[in-house]
Design a protein around this motif. Structure first.
Motif, short mmCIF file in Angstrom:
data_model
loop_
_atom_site.label_atom_id
_atom_site.label_comp_id
_atom_site.label_asym_id
_atom_site.label_seq_id
_atom_site.Cartn_x
_atom_site.Cartn_y
_atom_site.Cartn_z
N UNK A 1 12.91 5.54 -5.04
CA UNK A 1 11.77 5.42 -6.11
C UNK A 1 11.73 4.39 -6.77
N UNK A 2 13.69 3.75 -6.90
CA UNK A 2 13.93 2.20 -6.93
C UNK A 2 13.20 1.01 -6.16
N UNK A 3 13.39 2.11 -5.10
CA UNK A 3 13.37 0.73 -4.15
C UNK A 3 11.97 0.28 -4.07
N UNK A 4 11.35 1.66 -4.06
CA UNK A 4 10.01 1.21 -3.76
C UNK A 4 9.39 0.96 -4.44
N UNK A 5 9.72 0.30 -5.78
CA UNK A 5 9.17 -0.13 -7.53
C UNK A 5 9.38 -1.57 -7.18
N UNK A 6 10.37 -1.98 -6.52
CA UNK A 6 10.80 -3.49 -6.38
C UNK A 6 10.27 -3.74 -5.33
N UNK B 1 19.63 -4.04 -1.77
CA UNK B 1 18.87 -3.64 -2.36
C UNK B 1 20.06 -1.96 -1.87
N UNK B 2 19.78 -2.03 -0.52
CA UNK B 2 20.36 -0.18 -0.25
C UNK B 2 21.88 -0.44 -1.04
N UNK B 3 22.45 -1.73 -0.01
CA UNK B 3 23.94 -1.34 -0.53
C UNK B 3 23.89 -1.41 -1.88
N UNK C 1 7.44 -3.13 -4.44
CA UNK C 1 5.82 -3.70 -4.73
C UNK C 1 5.70 -4.52 -5.23
N UNK C 2 6.31 -4.60 -6.15
CA UNK C 2 6.01 -6.19 -6.35
C UNK C 2 6.85 -7.55 -5.66
N UNK C 3 7.92 -6.95 -4.71
CA UNK C 3 7.77 -8.25 -3.81
C UNK C 3 6.78 -8.35 -2.44
N UNK C 4 5.76 -7.46 -2.66
CA UNK C 4 5.01 -8.24 -1.47
C UNK C 4 3.87 -8.65 -2.09
N UNK C 5 3.62 -7.97 -3.58
CA UNK C 5 2.98 -8.58 -4.14
C UNK C 5 3.05 -10.56 -4.11
N UNK D 1 0.45 -0.96 -0.46
CA UNK D 1 -0.43 0.28 -0.05
C UNK D 1 0.51 1.15 -0.37
N UNK D 2 1.83 0.76 0.74
CA UNK D 2 2.46 2.05 1.16
C UNK D 2 3.91 2.90 -0.50
N UNK D 3 3.76 1.35 -1.06
CA UNK D 3 4.79 1.89 -2.67
C UNK D 3 3.87 2.45 -4.18
#
Length: 246
Positions: free
Chosen positions: A172-177, A156-158, A179-183, A56-58
């Motif tokens: 944006x990159x982190x939140x997009x990924x 991913x942060x590293x 998003x996919x990983x959560x689903x 939801x946050x993403x």
């Protein structure tokens, strides 16, 4: 008992959502580490709720911003993440039985490692973009942590904080990924028949909190830089990780 656990859980979610909305990461690490430190609910339970609220946050934060990203990087990272997630879910199921202390130790080390890796260096425009295989490997490592704790942020942060990207683009990159990983994780857990009514109740109760805090963070960001927020997140992760190890 449900209310006594849900209220502090929602408070932790609110703080973690605000940090992630500004910095682009740390929701899973803050929630998982704090909830586990206080022994509110089992790790497997927390993982499901984190996946739901991260989703939801993403959605709220990246809406209309996906066009700014290099989709090949996102696809490569996710391609490595999915098989890693299967491994992580298996490890979670195995260790949750008789090796819960080992599981908490791994969690504490992962959180501390994430904090240290992100604070060592900041993004710099003169750096060269990493090879595509690097994103694939980072995705696999992230998938394993995602499967175990629903906190695939550390690898991913590293990687992303060492790219010639702006801090906002990294977010944006982190939140997009995420998003996919959560689903993906919610789908895998659902197919395994491991979703419970209490998990869904906690998730439903936390969604309004996530949406509200995300809106506040987006429209009324704190009067500090992203780099300062990153340092704040680092200090918070050090405290949480150390408490788990202790």
């Amino acid at each position: 008992m449900l209310v006594e656990t849900l209220v502090p859980f929602m408070a932790i979610i609110a703080v973690a959502t605000y940090v992630q909305s500004i910095a682009g990461f740390a929701l899973g690490m803050i929630v998982m580490g704090t909830v586990t430190s206080f022994n509110l609910v089992p790790i497997a339970f927390t993982s499901v709720v984190i996946s739901t609220v991260t989703l939801m946050n993403s959605i709220f934060i990246i809406k209309g911003c996906f066009s700014q990203l290099n989709r090949r990087i996102v696809i490569l990272t996710v391609a490595g993440m999915l098989p890693g997630m299967f491994i992580g879910l298996y490890l979670l199921e195995y260790l949750s039985g008789s090796f819960n202390e080992i599981l908490q130790t791994i969690l504490g080390i992962a959180i501390i490692g994430a904090g240290i890796s992100m604070i060592l260096k900041s993004p710099h425009k003169e750096r060269k973009e990493s090879k595509k295989f690097t994103f694939l490997c980072a995705g696999t490592a992230s998938g394993i942590l995602n499967g175990m704790f629903s906190m695939g942020g550390p690898p991913l942060v590293y990687i992303f904080y060492r790219q010639p990207f702006t801090l906002n683009l990294i977010r944006l990159y982190l939140l997009s990924i995420f998003f996919v990983s959560s689903i993906s994780r919610l789908t895998m857990v659902g197919l395994r028949g491991e979703l419970t009514a209490d998990m869904l109740i906690f998730s439903a109760a936390c969604i309004p909190v996530v949406l509200g805090v995300s809106w506040i963070a987006k429209h009324y960001p704190p009067p500090i830089s992203l780099d300062t927020m990153r340092k704040f997140a680092f200090c918070l992760l050090m405290v949480i990780g150390s408490s788990l190890l202790y």
